[in-house]
Design a protein around this motif. Sequence first.
Motif: not given
Length: 472
Positions: A172-175, A190-205
């Motif tokens: 959830g976004m609250e974290i 990190l935000e993706y489809d309305g939630c925190i997605n850690m893998m997406k953040g890694a792919i970005e950065d």
Amino acid sequence: MKILYAASEAQPFIASGGLADVAGSLPKALCARGEDCRVVLPLYGDINPDLRREMRYITHFNVPLSWRNQYCGLFESQVGGVTYYLLDNEYYFKRNGIYGFYDDAERFAFFSKAVLEMIHYLDFVPQVIHCNDWQTAMVPVFLKAFYKDLERYRGIKTVFTIHNIQYQGKYGMEIASDLLGLPPAAVATLEYDGCINMMKGAIEDCDQVTTVSPTYAQEILDPWFAHGLDRELRGKEYKLTGILNGIDTTSYNPETDPAIFANYGPDDIAPKAVNKAELQKLMGLAKDPDVFLVGLVSRLVGHKGLDLVKYIFDDIIQAGMSVVVLGSGDYIYESFFREMEAKYPGKVAVKIGFIPQLARRIYAGADAFLMPSKSEPCGLSQMVALRYGTIPVVRETGGLRDSIVDMGKEGGNGYTFQTYNAHDMLGALLRAKGLYENKPLWKKAVVNALECDFSWGRSAQAYLDVYQKVIG
């Protein structure tokens, strides 16, 4: 080159799957090539006590994680010529098991932050941090958000490997503020489809994204395989590459393996028959040297293709085959295989659980090894099976497609089927059984399998090329 390999599990310390095998063998292969590759992982409560006794305490420090300031002990160990760092926090890691806890987001966010914090206290500053799966996905994000402008960290690059895209670290976004303490720009990463997605953040950065096989690198651009991340990956395709995993051919060696009943190799395959006979005896199967014995060592879950096996299991037995199964997972599959064992005594043997010694005995004693996966990022079992002269029967997906060539083609080393169809799988098994009944040709196939090379040599060089690319 200085490489820090960050993983949530690694052989020989602790393992739950293929990541541990890779984390235990790729760094060793890189060190053997003269590189300085070190591994960092959590100091879990379940780590082998003998290995714990060999660890050396270095120091301790605090890890800032939003409003938290958590203790972290730093230990070092030398195994097989590789330096391992183990990060200690008993609140997070002194538990039975590795994953599946209510606070996994916090546990692995702490670990990712601690990986970066520990660089303050080492005489080793990596040029590349190689991160693996969502449990270390926050390393590139934290590096960019908090560390990149610090003198000690300015030259550090990151590589992120996707071993299985199904598990992305979605919360959830609250974290974002309460747990991760990130500035708004990093939260957007990190935000993706309305939630925190850690893998997406890694792919970005991160500087480069890798997957564990060339085919899987292409498959995850497709929505059917990507579990929702295909849009992100297509936008970052320019930094995506697939490198096929290898196996530790010293550990997996039928000529020296103490776990199997009799040692053998390409120059003398006769003792393989001893392994088959002893496996049949051990598992309560009819002792018949001529029956075609199919091995299946797997997590018993849907994406491993077990619904195909269920659908035509009776046909497999009626075709004169025998089956030995080792694994655990979903109740529906565990129950099914137990029912088949009761239905076909002497023809079907099942052991629920994971017993490494028994797994090796199945690799050595079976004639064929079945992997009908719906998806398989890389797969190591088919490579291990070949290493033991056991012919793989696989579906053409991910790393299975990249490592197994059908016997009907030049360079064939197994049997394959393309469509996710039970009768296509049965056809591949029947073709394998047909070859088995021609003993001279089967012997050639076994020798060819034993001579297949899936050591880390070629793949280690491919990773070095990636590291050199990001360093520039």
